[in-house]
Design a protein around this motif. Structure first.
Motif, short mmCIF file in Angstrom:
data_model
loop_
_atom_site.label_atom_id
_atom_site.label_comp_id
_atom_site.label_asym_id
_atom_site.label_seq_id
_atom_site.Cartn_x
_atom_site.Cartn_y
_atom_site.Cartn_z
N ASN A 131 -1.91 -5.51 -7.48
CA ASN A 131 -1.15 -5.82 -6.27
C ASN A 131 -1.93 -5.30 -5.07
O ASN A 131 -2.94 -4.59 -5.21
N ARG A 132 -1.46 -5.66 -3.87
CA ARG A 132 -2.22 -5.35 -2.66
C ARG A 132 -2.37 -3.85 -2.42
O ARG A 132 -3.34 -3.41 -1.81
N SER A 133 -1.42 -3.06 -2.88
CA SER A 133 -1.52 -1.62 -2.66
C SER A 133 -2.75 -1.02 -3.33
O SER A 133 -3.20 0.07 -2.96
N GLU A 134 -3.32 -1.74 -4.30
CA GLU A 134 -4.51 -1.25 -4.99
C GLU A 134 -5.80 -1.69 -4.30
O GLU A 134 -6.90 -1.27 -4.69
N LEU A 135 -5.68 -2.57 -3.29
CA LEU A 135 -6.86 -3.03 -2.57
C LEU A 135 -7.47 -1.85 -1.81
O LEU A 135 -6.76 -1.05 -1.21
N ALA A 136 -8.80 -1.76 -1.84
CA ALA A 136 -9.49 -0.60 -1.26
C ALA A 136 -9.49 -0.60 0.27
O ALA A 136 -9.85 0.41 0.89
N VAL A 137 -9.14 -1.71 0.89
CA VAL A 137 -9.12 -1.77 2.36
C VAL A 137 -7.72 -2.12 2.84
O VAL A 137 -6.92 -2.69 2.10
N THR A 138 -7.44 -1.79 4.10
CA THR A 138 -6.14 -2.07 4.72
C THR A 138 -6.35 -2.85 6.01
O THR A 138 -7.49 -3.02 6.48
N GLY A 139 -5.25 -3.28 6.58
CA GLY A 139 -5.33 -3.96 7.88
C GLY A 139 -5.94 -3.07 8.94
O GLY A 139 -6.68 -3.55 9.82
N ARG A 140 -5.68 -1.77 8.88
CA ARG A 140 -6.26 -0.83 9.85
C ARG A 140 -7.77 -0.80 9.73
O ARG A 140 -8.48 -0.76 10.75
N ASP A 141 -8.30 -0.85 8.51
CA ASP A 141 -9.76 -0.90 8.32
C ASP A 141 -10.34 -2.13 9.00
O ASP A 141 -11.37 -2.05 9.70
N LEU A 142 -9.69 -3.27 8.84
CA LEU A 142 -10.19 -4.51 9.43
C LEU A 142 -10.19 -4.44 10.95
O LEU A 142 -11.14 -4.88 11.62
N MET A 143 -9.13 -3.89 11.52
CA MET A 143 -9.07 -3.76 12.99
C MET A 143 -10.18 -2.85 13.50
O MET A 143 -10.80 -3.12 14.54
N ILE A 198 -5.33 -10.85 10.28
CA ILE A 198 -5.43 -9.77 9.29
C ILE A 198 -4.92 -10.24 7.93
O ILE A 198 -5.57 -10.01 6.90
N GLU A 199 -3.78 -10.91 7.93
CA GLU A 199 -3.23 -11.42 6.67
C GLU A 199 -4.19 -12.41 6.04
O GLU A 199 -4.43 -12.39 4.82
N GLU A 200 -4.78 -13.29 6.85
CA GLU A 200 -5.73 -14.27 6.33
C GLU A 200 -6.94 -13.58 5.70
O GLU A 200 -7.41 -13.96 4.63
N ARG A 201 -7.43 -12.53 6.37
CA ARG A 201 -8.61 -11.82 5.87
C ARG A 201 -8.30 -11.05 4.59
O ARG A 201 -9.10 -11.05 3.65
N LEU A 202 -7.14 -10.44 4.55
CA LEU A 202 -6.76 -9.70 3.35
C LEU A 202 -6.61 -10.65 2.15
O LEU A 202 -6.99 -10.31 1.02
N LEU A 203 -6.06 -11.83 2.40
CA LEU A 203 -5.94 -12.82 1.33
C LEU A 203 -7.31 -13.22 0.80
O LEU A 203 -7.51 -13.35 -0.42
N SER A 204 -8.26 -13.44 1.70
CA SER A 204 -9.60 -13.83 1.27
C SER A 204 -10.27 -12.71 0.47
O SER A 204 -10.97 -12.97 -0.51
N ILE A 205 -10.00 -11.46 0.87
CA ILE A 205 -10.56 -10.32 0.14
C ILE A 205 -9.94 -10.23 -1.26
O ILE A 205 -10.64 -10.02 -2.25
N GLU A 206 -8.63 -10.38 -1.33
CA GLU A 206 -7.95 -10.34 -2.62
C GLU A 206 -8.54 -11.37 -3.58
O GLU A 206 -8.85 -11.05 -4.74
N LYS A 207 -8.70 -12.59 -3.09
CA LYS A 207 -9.23 -13.65 -3.95
C LYS A 207 -10.65 -13.34 -4.40
O LYS A 207 -11.00 -13.56 -5.57
#
Length: 400
Positions: A344-356, A367-376
Protein backbone atom coordinates in the motif's frame (compact mmCIF):
# COMPACT_ATOMS: atom_id res chain seq x y z
CA UNK A 1 -28.96 -27.95 30.83
CA UNK A 2 -26.60 -25.90 28.65
CA UNK A 3 -24.58 -22.92 29.97
CA UNK A 4 -26.78 -20.15 28.48
CA UNK A 5 -29.78 -21.56 30.38
CA UNK A 6 -27.76 -22.10 33.55
CA UNK A 7 -26.70 -18.45 33.52
CA UNK A 8 -30.34 -17.39 33.20
CA UNK A 9 -31.57 -19.96 35.74
CA UNK A 10 -31.53 -17.47 38.67
CA UNK A 11 -33.98 -15.21 36.81
CA UNK A 12 -36.55 -17.98 36.61
CA UNK A 13 -36.02 -18.73 40.28
CA UNK A 14 -36.50 -15.11 41.32
CA UNK A 15 -39.68 -14.76 39.24
CA UNK A 16 -41.09 -17.99 40.66
CA UNK A 17 -40.10 -17.03 44.21
CA UNK A 18 -42.19 -13.90 43.68
CA UNK A 19 -45.24 -16.03 42.96
CA UNK A 20 -45.24 -16.12 39.14
CA UNK A 21 -44.55 -18.65 36.40
CA UNK A 22 -41.47 -18.35 34.18
CA UNK A 23 -40.12 -20.42 31.28
CA UNK A 24 -37.45 -20.41 28.62
CA UNK A 25 -39.18 -20.06 25.24
CA UNK A 26 -38.69 -19.65 21.52
CA UNK A 27 -35.56 -20.10 19.48
CA UNK A 28 -33.29 -20.98 22.37
CA UNK A 29 -35.43 -24.01 23.27
CA UNK A 30 -35.67 -25.02 19.61
CA UNK A 31 -31.90 -24.79 19.16
CA UNK A 32 -31.36 -26.72 22.40
CA UNK A 33 -33.48 -29.57 21.03
CA UNK A 34 -31.58 -29.39 17.75
CA UNK A 35 -28.25 -29.38 19.61
CA UNK A 36 -27.37 -26.11 17.89
CA UNK A 37 -25.45 -23.22 19.38
CA UNK A 38 -27.70 -21.10 21.57
CA UNK A 39 -27.46 -17.32 21.31
CA UNK A 40 -30.17 -15.28 23.01
CA UNK A 41 -32.20 -16.80 25.82
CA UNK A 42 -35.74 -15.41 26.04
CA UNK A 43 -38.06 -15.80 28.99
CA UNK A 44 -41.87 -15.82 29.11
CA UNK A 45 -43.71 -15.21 32.36
CA UNK A 46 -47.11 -14.75 33.92
CA UNK A 47 -45.79 -11.60 35.63
CA UNK A 48 -46.73 -8.26 34.07
CA UNK A 49 -44.03 -5.81 33.01
CA UNK A 50 -44.56 -3.70 36.13
CA UNK A 51 -44.27 -6.82 38.28
CA UNK A 52 -41.03 -7.81 36.54
CA UNK A 53 -39.64 -4.32 37.14
CA UNK A 54 -40.50 -4.74 40.80
CA UNK A 55 -38.53 -8.00 40.99
CA UNK A 56 -35.31 -6.89 39.22
CA UNK A 57 -33.45 -3.66 40.03
CA UNK A 58 -31.97 -3.14 36.54
CA UNK A 59 -34.41 -3.17 33.62
CA UNK A 60 -34.97 -1.37 30.31
CA UNK A 61 -38.38 -0.84 28.69
CA UNK A 62 -37.54 -2.19 25.23
CA UNK A 63 -41.09 -3.14 24.24
CA UNK A 64 -43.20 -2.61 27.27
CA UNK A 65 -46.38 -1.91 25.28
CA UNK A 66 -46.13 -5.50 24.01
CA UNK A 67 -45.11 -6.88 27.38
CA UNK A 68 -41.34 -7.03 26.97
CA UNK A 69 -38.84 -5.79 29.54
CA UNK A 70 -35.09 -6.23 29.20
CA UNK A 71 -33.51 -7.43 32.44
CA UNK A 72 -29.83 -6.72 33.05
CA UNK A 73 -28.37 -9.51 35.16
CA UNK A 74 -24.68 -10.28 35.85
CA UNK A 75 -23.46 -8.58 32.70
CA UNK A 76 -26.04 -10.22 30.44
CA UNK A 77 -29.33 -8.96 29.02
CA UNK A 78 -32.51 -11.02 28.86
CA UNK A 79 -35.84 -10.19 27.24
CA UNK A 80 -38.63 -11.13 29.64
CA UNK A 81 -42.09 -11.05 28.07
CA UNK A 82 -45.45 -11.39 29.74
CA UNK A 83 -47.79 -14.14 28.52
CA UNK A 84 -50.11 -12.39 26.10
CA UNK A 85 -52.88 -12.82 23.59
CA UNK A 86 -53.39 -10.60 20.56
CA UNK A 87 -56.42 -9.15 18.81
CA UNK A 88 -56.79 -8.70 15.05
CA UNK A 89 -53.80 -7.30 13.16
CA UNK A 90 -54.36 -3.89 11.61
CA UNK A 91 -51.50 -3.87 9.09
CA UNK A 92 -50.33 -7.51 8.79
CA UNK A 93 -47.54 -6.65 11.25
CA UNK A 94 -48.88 -5.42 14.59
CA UNK A 95 -51.90 -6.45 16.65
CA UNK A 96 -54.55 -3.81 17.33
CA UNK A 97 -54.43 -4.74 20.99
CA UNK A 98 -52.28 -6.86 23.31
CA UNK A 99 -53.82 -8.45 26.40
CA UNK A 100 -51.64 -9.79 29.20
CA UNK A 101 -52.73 -13.23 30.37
CA UNK A 102 -51.64 -15.86 32.88
CA UNK A 103 -51.70 -18.93 30.57
CA UNK A 104 -48.50 -20.28 29.02
CA UNK A 105 -50.38 -22.40 26.47
CA UNK A 106 -52.38 -19.44 25.20
CA UNK A 107 -49.14 -17.47 24.90
CA UNK A 108 -47.51 -20.26 22.87
CA UNK A 109 -50.61 -20.47 20.66
CA UNK A 110 -49.92 -17.01 19.16
CA UNK A 111 -46.41 -17.93 17.97
CA UNK A 112 -45.45 -18.53 14.34
CA UNK A 113 -44.25 -22.13 13.95
CA UNK A 114 -44.71 -25.20 16.12
CA UNK A 115 -40.96 -25.63 16.53
CA UNK A 116 -40.89 -22.15 18.12
CA UNK A 117 -43.93 -22.76 20.34
CA UNK A 118 -42.07 -24.86 22.90
CA UNK A 119 -41.22 -23.87 26.47
CA UNK A 120 -38.82 -25.29 29.07
CA UNK A 121 -38.99 -24.84 32.82
CA UNK A 122 -36.06 -24.43 35.19
CA UNK A 123 -35.88 -28.21 35.69
CA UNK A 124 -35.31 -28.73 31.98
CA UNK A 125 -38.79 -30.17 31.45
CA UNK A 126 -40.34 -29.48 28.04
CA UNK A 127 -43.83 -28.02 27.60
CA UNK A 128 -44.96 -28.70 24.03
CA UNK A 129 -48.73 -28.29 23.47
CA UNK A 130 -48.48 -28.03 19.66
CA UNK A 131 -46.15 -30.96 18.88
CA UNK A 132 -43.16 -28.79 18.09
CA UNK A 133 -40.78 -31.61 19.04
CA UNK A 134 -42.34 -33.84 16.38
CA UNK A 135 -41.86 -31.07 13.81
CA UNK A 136 -38.20 -30.78 14.83
CA UNK A 137 -37.73 -34.55 14.69
CA UNK A 138 -39.31 -34.69 11.23
CA UNK A 139 -37.51 -31.51 10.10
CA UNK A 140 -40.74 -29.78 9.16
CA UNK A 141 -41.76 -26.12 9.34
CA UNK A 142 -45.45 -25.87 10.23
CA UNK A 143 -47.47 -22.97 11.56
CA UNK A 144 -49.26 -23.04 14.89
CA UNK A 145 -52.86 -23.35 13.79
CA UNK A 146 -54.00 -22.12 10.37
CA UNK A 147 -51.19 -20.82 8.19
CA UNK A 148 -53.42 -18.18 6.58
CA UNK A 149 -54.16 -16.68 9.99
CA UNK A 150 -50.52 -16.67 11.08
CA UNK A 151 -49.38 -14.98 7.86
CA UNK A 152 -52.16 -12.40 8.00
CA UNK A 153 -51.10 -11.56 11.55
CA UNK A 154 -47.51 -10.94 10.48
CA UNK A 155 -46.65 -11.37 6.81
CA UNK A 156 -42.92 -11.43 7.60
CA UNK A 157 -43.50 -14.96 8.89
CA UNK A 158 -43.50 -16.06 5.25
CA UNK A 159 -39.90 -14.92 4.83
CA UNK A 160 -39.06 -16.43 8.21
CA UNK A 161 -40.35 -19.79 6.96
CA UNK A 162 -37.94 -19.67 4.03
CA UNK A 163 -35.13 -18.44 6.25
CA UNK A 164 -35.62 -21.38 8.63
CA UNK A 165 -35.71 -23.76 5.65
CA UNK A 166 -32.29 -22.41 4.72
CA UNK A 167 -30.75 -22.32 8.19
CA UNK A 168 -32.12 -25.64 9.45
CA UNK A 169 -32.41 -27.60 6.17
CA UNK A 170 -36.09 -28.27 7.00
CA UNK A 171 -38.96 -28.80 4.55
CA UNK A 172 -42.20 -26.81 4.71
CA UNK A 173 -45.42 -28.63 5.56
CA UNK A 174 -47.84 -28.77 2.56
CA UNK A 175 -50.62 -26.54 3.99
CA UNK A 176 -48.05 -24.00 5.15
CA UNK A 177 -46.46 -24.09 1.70
CA UNK A 178 -49.83 -23.53 0.02
CA UNK A 179 -50.45 -20.52 2.24
CA UNK A 180 -47.06 -19.10 1.20
CA UNK A 181 -48.13 -19.31 -2.43
CA UNK A 182 -51.49 -17.69 -1.75
CA UNK A 183 -50.44 -14.83 0.51
CA UNK A 184 -47.24 -13.46 -1.04
CA UNK A 185 -48.79 -10.09 -1.80
CA UNK A 186 -48.99 -9.41 1.94
CA UNK A 187 -45.22 -8.85 1.91
CA UNK A 188 -45.94 -5.46 0.36
CA UNK A 189 -47.19 -4.43 3.81
CA UNK A 190 -43.84 -5.24 5.48
CA UNK A 191 -40.97 -2.80 5.86
CA UNK A 192 -38.02 -3.41 3.55
CA UNK A 193 -35.62 -3.44 6.50
CA UNK A 194 -37.35 -6.45 8.08
CA UNK A 195 -37.43 -8.32 4.75
CA UNK A 196 -33.75 -7.59 4.17
CA UNK A 197 -32.75 -9.13 7.50
CA UNK A 198 -34.59 -12.37 6.70
CA UNK A 199 -33.39 -12.55 3.09
CA UNK A 200 -29.72 -12.09 4.00
CA UNK A 201 -29.98 -14.79 6.68
CA UNK A 202 -31.60 -17.00 4.05
CA UNK A 203 -28.68 -16.47 1.67
CA UNK A 204 -26.16 -17.48 4.33
CA UNK A 205 -27.98 -20.60 5.51
CA UNK A 206 -26.58 -24.12 5.17
CA UNK A 207 -29.35 -25.02 2.71
CA UNK A 208 -29.83 -21.71 0.93
CA UNK A 209 -30.45 -23.42 -2.40
CA UNK A 210 -33.54 -25.15 -0.97
CA UNK A 211 -34.80 -21.80 0.29
CA UNK A 212 -34.12 -20.05 -3.01
CA UNK A 213 -36.05 -22.78 -4.83
CA UNK A 214 -38.94 -22.17 -2.46
CA UNK A 215 -38.65 -18.44 -3.07
CA UNK A 216 -39.21 -19.16 -6.78
CA UNK A 217 -41.78 -21.93 -6.30
CA UNK A 218 -44.00 -19.83 -4.02
CA UNK A 219 -43.64 -16.69 -6.13
CA UNK A 220 -42.54 -14.70 -3.08
CA UNK A 221 -39.56 -13.36 -5.03
CA UNK A 222 -41.93 -11.07 -6.95
CA UNK A 223 -42.49 -9.02 -3.79
CA UNK A 224 -38.81 -8.45 -3.00
CA UNK A 225 -37.27 -5.08 -3.98
CA UNK A 226 -36.08 -5.14 -7.60
CA UNK A 227 -36.74 -8.89 -8.00
CA UNK A 228 -40.04 -8.60 -9.90
CA UNK A 229 -38.74 -9.77 -13.28
CA UNK A 230 -35.63 -11.62 -12.14
CA UNK A 231 -36.91 -15.20 -12.24
CA UNK A 232 -34.33 -16.20 -14.86
CA UNK A 233 -31.44 -14.76 -12.82
CA UNK A 234 -32.66 -16.45 -9.66
CA UNK A 235 -33.03 -19.76 -11.47
CA UNK A 236 -29.46 -19.46 -12.75
CA UNK A 237 -28.27 -18.57 -9.25
CA UNK A 238 -29.52 -21.98 -8.09
CA UNK A 239 -27.02 -23.68 -10.39
CA UNK A 240 -24.08 -22.22 -8.48
CA UNK A 241 -22.80 -23.65 -5.24
CA UNK A 242 -21.97 -20.64 -3.11
CA UNK A 243 -21.79 -22.34 0.25
CA UNK A 244 -21.54 -20.77 3.68
CA UNK A 245 -17.91 -19.75 3.16
CA UNK A 246 -18.98 -16.79 1.02
CA UNK A 247 -19.87 -13.46 2.61
CA UNK A 248 -23.19 -11.71 2.19
CA UNK A 249 -21.48 -9.10 -0.01
CA UNK A 250 -20.22 -11.87 -2.30
CA UNK A 251 -23.74 -13.28 -2.59
CA UNK A 252 -25.01 -9.84 -3.60
CA UNK A 253 -22.24 -9.44 -6.21
CA UNK A 254 -23.15 -12.71 -7.93
CA UNK A 255 -26.89 -12.01 -7.75
CA UNK A 256 -26.46 -8.55 -9.26
CA UNK A 257 -24.33 -9.97 -12.06
CA UNK A 258 -26.91 -12.63 -12.86
CA UNK A 259 -29.65 -9.98 -12.79
CA UNK A 260 -27.70 -7.96 -15.37
CA UNK A 261 -27.26 -5.01 -13.02
CA UNK A 262 -24.35 -2.87 -14.27
CA UNK A 263 -21.72 -1.41 -11.91
CA UNK A 264 -23.18 2.08 -12.28
CA UNK A 265 -26.64 0.74 -11.37
CA UNK A 266 -25.53 -1.15 -8.26
CA UNK A 267 -26.11 1.57 -5.68
CA UNK A 268 -29.62 2.41 -6.88
CA UNK A 269 -30.58 -1.29 -6.76
CA UNK A 270 -29.21 -1.86 -3.27
CA UNK A 271 -30.77 1.31 -1.88
CA UNK A 272 -34.15 -0.31 -2.56
CA UNK A 273 -33.13 -2.87 0.07
CA UNK A 274 -32.23 -0.12 2.55
CA UNK A 275 -28.77 -1.60 3.05
CA UNK A 276 -26.26 0.34 5.18
CA UNK A 277 -24.06 2.65 3.11
CA UNK A 278 -20.87 0.85 4.12
CA UNK A 279 -22.26 -2.45 2.86
CA UNK A 280 -23.40 -0.81 -0.37
CA UNK A 281 -19.86 0.52 -0.90
CA UNK A 282 -18.37 -2.93 -0.31
CA UNK A 283 -20.78 -4.52 -2.79
CA UNK A 284 -20.12 -1.76 -5.35
CA UNK A 285 -16.39 -2.39 -5.10
CA UNK A 286 -17.02 -6.11 -5.45
CA UNK A 287 -19.18 -5.59 -8.54
CA UNK A 288 -16.57 -3.28 -10.13
CA UNK A 289 -13.70 -5.71 -9.68
CA UNK A 290 -15.83 -8.69 -10.72
CA UNK A 291 -16.51 -6.96 -14.03
CA UNK A 292 -12.79 -6.23 -14.39
CA UNK A 293 -11.99 -9.90 -13.78
CA UNK A 294 -14.53 -10.99 -16.37
CA UNK A 295 -12.72 -8.84 -18.90
CA UNK A 296 -9.12 -9.92 -18.08
CA UNK A 297 -6.77 -11.47 -15.56
CA UNK A 298 -5.94 -9.19 -12.67
CA UNK A 299 -2.52 -7.56 -12.96
CA UNK A 300 -0.15 -6.86 -10.10
CA UNK A 301 -1.34 -3.25 -10.10
CA UNK A 302 -4.96 -4.45 -9.96
CA UNK A 303 -4.04 -6.55 -6.94
CA UNK A 304 -2.34 -3.55 -5.34
CA UNK A 305 -5.35 -1.31 -6.01
CA UNK A 306 -8.05 -3.78 -5.00
CA UNK A 307 -6.00 -5.09 -2.07
CA UNK A 308 -5.67 -8.73 -1.12
CA UNK A 309 -9.09 -9.47 0.41
CA UNK A 310 -11.12 -7.98 -2.44
CA UNK A 311 -8.88 -9.49 -5.13
CA UNK A 312 -9.19 -12.97 -3.59
CA UNK A 313 -12.94 -12.54 -3.24
CA UNK A 314 -13.18 -11.56 -6.90
CA UNK A 315 -11.17 -14.58 -7.98
CA UNK A 316 -13.31 -16.94 -5.88
CA UNK A 317 -16.50 -15.55 -7.42
CA UNK A 318 -15.00 -15.85 -10.89
CA UNK A 319 -14.39 -19.56 -10.30
CA UNK A 320 -17.95 -19.99 -9.04
CA UNK A 321 -19.34 -18.32 -12.15
CA UNK A 322 -17.11 -20.39 -14.44
CA UNK A 323 -17.87 -23.52 -12.37
CA UNK A 324 -14.16 -24.13 -11.97
CA UNK A 325 -12.48 -25.73 -8.99
CA UNK A 326 -8.95 -24.55 -9.64
CA UNK A 327 -6.95 -23.22 -6.74
CA UNK A 328 -3.90 -22.47 -8.85
CA UNK A 329 -5.06 -18.98 -9.77
CA UNK A 330 -5.81 -18.23 -6.10
CA UNK A 331 -2.33 -19.46 -5.16
CA UNK A 332 -0.86 -17.39 -7.99
CA UNK A 333 -2.54 -14.24 -6.67
CA UNK A 334 -1.31 -15.05 -3.16
CA UNK A 335 2.23 -15.37 -4.48
CA UNK A 336 1.90 -12.09 -6.43
CA UNK A 337 0.75 -10.31 -3.30
CA UNK A 338 3.57 -11.75 -1.18
CA UNK A 339 6.17 -10.76 -3.77
CA UNK A 340 4.93 -7.19 -4.26
CA UNK A 341 7.60 -4.67 -3.19
CA UNK A 342 4.88 -2.53 -1.62
CA UNK A 343 1.41 -3.52 -0.42
CA UNK A 344 0.00 0.00 0.00
CA UNK A 345 1.05 3.63 -0.36
CA UNK A 346 2.19 3.94 3.24
CA UNK A 347 5.08 1.62 2.32
CA UNK A 348 6.23 3.88 -0.53
CA UNK A 349 9.66 5.36 0.25
CA UNK A 350 8.66 8.87 -0.87
CA UNK A 351 5.82 11.22 0.10
CA UNK A 352 4.11 14.22 -1.40
CA UNK A 353 6.34 16.44 0.75
CA UNK A 354 9.44 14.88 -0.86
CA UNK A 355 8.08 15.68 -4.31
CA UNK A 356 7.34 19.30 -3.39
CA UNK A 357 10.89 19.70 -2.05
CA UNK A 358 12.51 18.09 -5.08
CA UNK A 359 10.53 20.10 -7.64
CA UNK A 360 10.25 23.23 -5.51
CA UNK A 361 6.54 23.41 -6.28
CA UNK A 362 3.42 23.86 -4.20
CA UNK A 363 0.96 21.03 -3.70
CA UNK A 364 -1.72 20.20 -6.24
CA UNK A 365 -3.18 17.41 -8.38
CA UNK A 366 0.26 16.81 -9.89
CA UNK A 367 1.40 15.16 -6.65
CA UNK A 368 -1.23 12.43 -6.86
CA UNK A 369 -0.37 11.84 -10.53
CA UNK A 370 3.34 11.56 -9.70
CA UNK A 371 2.80 9.23 -6.79
CA UNK A 372 0.66 6.97 -8.98
CA UNK A 373 3.41 6.80 -11.60
CA UNK A 374 5.96 5.95 -8.89
CA UNK A 375 3.73 3.22 -7.46
CA UNK A 376 3.33 1.62 -10.87
CA UNK A 377 7.06 1.80 -11.57
CA UNK A 378 7.93 0.24 -8.22
CA UNK A 379 5.35 -2.54 -8.68
CA UNK A 380 6.63 -3.28 -12.21
CA UNK A 381 10.20 -3.41 -10.96
CA UNK A 382 11.30 -0.39 -12.99
CA UNK A 383 12.77 1.20 -9.88
CA UNK A 384 13.59 0.00 -6.37
CA UNK A 385 11.54 1.38 -3.51
CA UNK A 386 14.35 3.57 -2.17
CA UNK A 387 14.13 7.34 -1.94
CA UNK A 388 17.39 8.13 -3.70
CA UNK A 389 16.71 5.71 -6.57
CA UNK A 390 13.18 7.00 -7.03
CA UNK A 391 14.48 10.57 -7.19
CA UNK A 392 17.07 9.63 -9.78
CA UNK A 393 14.49 7.68 -11.80
CA UNK A 394 12.11 10.67 -11.81
CA UNK A 395 14.69 13.12 -13.13
CA UNK A 396 16.27 10.78 -15.63
CA UNK A 397 12.85 10.20 -17.08
CA UNK A 398 12.57 14.02 -17.33
CA UNK A 399 9.39 14.21 -15.30
CA UNK A 400 8.52 17.86 -14.60
Amino acid sequence: MKPPFLKAYPLLEQIEDSGFEAYFVGGSVRDFLLNREISDVDIATSATPSEIKGIFPKTVDVGIAHGTVMVLYQGETYEVTTFRSESEYQDFRRPNEVTFIRSLEEDLRRRDFTMNAIAMNKKGEIIDPFDGQAAIKNKVIQTVGLADERFHEDALRMMRALRFASQLAFTIEPKTLLALKENGKLLEKISVERITIEFEKLLLGVDSRRAMKLLLETGLFQYLPGFEKKEEGLTTFLSYNMGSSFSIEEHWVLLLHLFGVLPQETEAFLRKWKLPLQKIRRVKNGVYWFHQRLARDLSIYDLYTAQRELAMSTEKLYHVLMKQDDNRSIESLEEKFRSMPIKNRSELAVTGRDLMDWYEKNGGPWIEERLLSIEKAVLKGEVFNRKDEIKEWLFICNRP
